[in-house]
Structure formats: C-alpha cells, structure tokens
Design a protein around this motif. Sequence first.
Motif, short mmCIF file in Angstrom:
data_model
loop_
_atom_site.label_atom_id
_atom_site.label_comp_id
_atom_site.label_asym_id
_atom_site.label_seq_id
_atom_site.Cartn_x
_atom_site.Cartn_y
_atom_site.Cartn_z
N ASN A 121 0.68 -1.34 0.06
CA ASN A 121 0.13 0.13 0.06
C ASN A 121 0.83 1.07 0.06
O ASN A 121 1.88 1.42 0.70
CB ASN A 121 -0.95 -0.05 1.34
CG ASN A 121 -2.26 -0.49 1.08
OD1 ASN A 121 -2.18 -1.79 0.09
ND2 ASN A 121 -3.34 -0.29 1.96
N HIS A 122 0.38 2.26 -0.80
CA HIS A 122 1.06 3.50 -0.72
C HIS A 122 0.12 4.70 -0.89
O HIS A 122 -1.15 4.41 -1.36
CB HIS A 122 1.95 3.71 -1.88
CG HIS A 122 3.35 2.76 -1.85
ND1 HIS A 122 4.10 2.96 -0.83
CD2 HIS A 122 3.76 1.81 -2.55
CE1 HIS A 122 5.31 2.19 -0.91
NE2 HIS A 122 4.91 1.35 -1.94
N SER A 123 0.39 5.98 -0.75
CA SER A 123 -0.21 7.00 -1.06
C SER A 123 0.20 8.16 -1.18
O SER A 123 1.84 8.32 -1.43
CB SER A 123 -1.30 7.46 0.38
OG SER A 123 -0.46 7.82 1.28
N CYS A 179 4.59 9.88 1.15
CA CYS A 179 3.76 8.83 1.30
C CYS A 179 3.16 8.94 3.01
O CYS A 179 4.08 8.93 3.67
CB CYS A 179 4.34 7.48 0.98
SG CYS A 179 3.31 5.96 1.15
N VAL A 181 1.79 6.46 4.52
CA VAL A 181 1.87 5.17 5.03
C VAL A 181 3.16 5.06 6.26
O VAL A 181 4.07 5.84 5.76
CB VAL A 181 2.17 4.12 4.25
CG1 VAL A 181 2.24 2.79 5.08
CG2 VAL A 181 0.71 3.90 3.30
N HIS A 184 7.10 4.99 5.40
CA HIS A 184 7.46 5.11 3.99
C HIS A 184 8.24 6.46 3.69
O HIS A 184 9.16 6.43 2.98
CB HIS A 184 6.31 4.91 3.21
CG HIS A 184 5.91 3.64 3.11
ND1 HIS A 184 5.11 3.05 2.20
CD2 HIS A 184 6.09 2.55 4.03
CE1 HIS A 184 4.63 1.79 2.33
NE2 HIS A 184 5.31 1.49 3.46
N MET A 189 10.45 7.93 0.52
CA MET A 189 9.41 8.12 -0.40
C MET A 189 8.83 9.31 -0.01
O MET A 189 7.48 9.75 0.43
CB MET A 189 8.10 7.19 0.21
CG MET A 189 7.16 6.82 -0.95
SD MET A 189 6.18 5.36 -0.82
CE MET A 189 5.12 5.73 -2.32
CU LIG Z 1 4.39 4.41 0.75
#
Ligand SMILES: [Cu+2]
Length: 217
Positions: A121-123, A179, A181, A184, A189
């Motif tokens: 999962n990422h955002s 990100c 999460v 991350h 990230m």
């Molecule tokens: Cu991520």
Amino acid sequence: MKISPLGALVVALGACSAIVFWIVGYFVLPNQVTHRNFAANPKIQTSVSPTSGSTGQGATGQGQAAWYALDKVPKTLDLSITSKNGDDPMNFNGYSKGALKITVPAGWTVNVTYNNQQSVNHSVGFVPWSERETPNGQFTAAFKGSTGPSDKFQSGVPQNQPYKFSFVANQAGKYALVCGVPGHAAGGMWDEFDVVANAKAPTITTDQGTVTVSKTA
Ligand SMILES: [Cu+2]
C-alpha cells in the motif's frame, strides 16, 4: 584485333543478362523493394525522437502521455502521480528522496490523480518540507485538502485503485510530497514540491533537466 567466338559469346550473354535484370527490376519488383517511386516512399526521418524510456513532455505525442499537464481550467496543474514497480518501491513516478521537484506558481490549483502499481500500500500527500522524513505517519496537510482523503493517505491504497484530490497551493514556500503510510516517507518516499510567488508556469525537474509545463491535457 581478333576476337574469339567464345569471348564474344561471354560478352553477349553478359549484356543480355544485364538487360534482363534491369527489366525485371524496373517493371516487375514492387516499390517496397526498389523504392523507385519517390512519391510512394516513406518519409525520411530527419529528427531524433525521445526514446520510450524518457519521461515528461518530450515524450508527448510519441505514444506516451506526460504525467503532468495544464488543465483546461486556467491556473490549474494536473498531476498523475504513480508509485511504479521497480527496484526502489518508495517512489513517485520513479523518483524518491527529492530526485523529483515540482514547482507551481502561488495560487494555482493542483489536481492530483494517484495510482499505486505495487503490491504494498502507498499514498501521496503534500506536507511541509520539514515533515518529509517523518517516520510515524503524523503529517500536516500543507494546504487545505492537500493530503487527500485521510483514510487513503494514512493507510495507503492497494495496487491499481487510483483516487483523486485537489488543493490550492495558496502559500509560497518549500514543501514535500510524501507517502502517508508510516515509515515510508522516512524510507525515502518523498520528493520536493515548491510554491513560487510570481512564477508564470509550473515546472518539473528531474535528472532529465527542467521542463516548463506548457501543454494542456
Ligand atoms: Cu508508501
């Protein structure tokens, strides 16, 4: 000078076969073999196109759309941000740890479409620069709505479930896209997002150089 009959025969046969080959070549073989019909020939390529591996505006029109473009609405930038499959999972469009820098003029609207191509999962969200390596997922939205839906930002989205959000970059300064999460952003990230007072157009800077965004989606 005396010419032997055998020599005369060889010369005659050579001349005849040359004429036969010329007739066959001229009248029988198709144009894609001879390229004799100039009007029907494919155009000679006179410039070098960007390769498929390149990113950004240069690739537009070569079958690969750029991930950034001006919106039809004035003073609006459309960004399509993707966490790609690759050696470094902590990336936005292949870039991490500030290797990508996006700038927008102050007051512009940014429309973000985020897609995660990875199994993890990422955002994405836009936060103050000082928070770019925050380890525990406790982020502050840099602008109203700039981290998108909070559930998606904090827990990330699974593979290929894109979502959209928009915000107005109403305050000049240095920011980061991260990100949400936990762990991350601290793992690399994050990239740079700058809002510039009195700028004319957005820019995208990578190892390929800086591109001014001038094309409309
Ligand atoms: Cu991520």
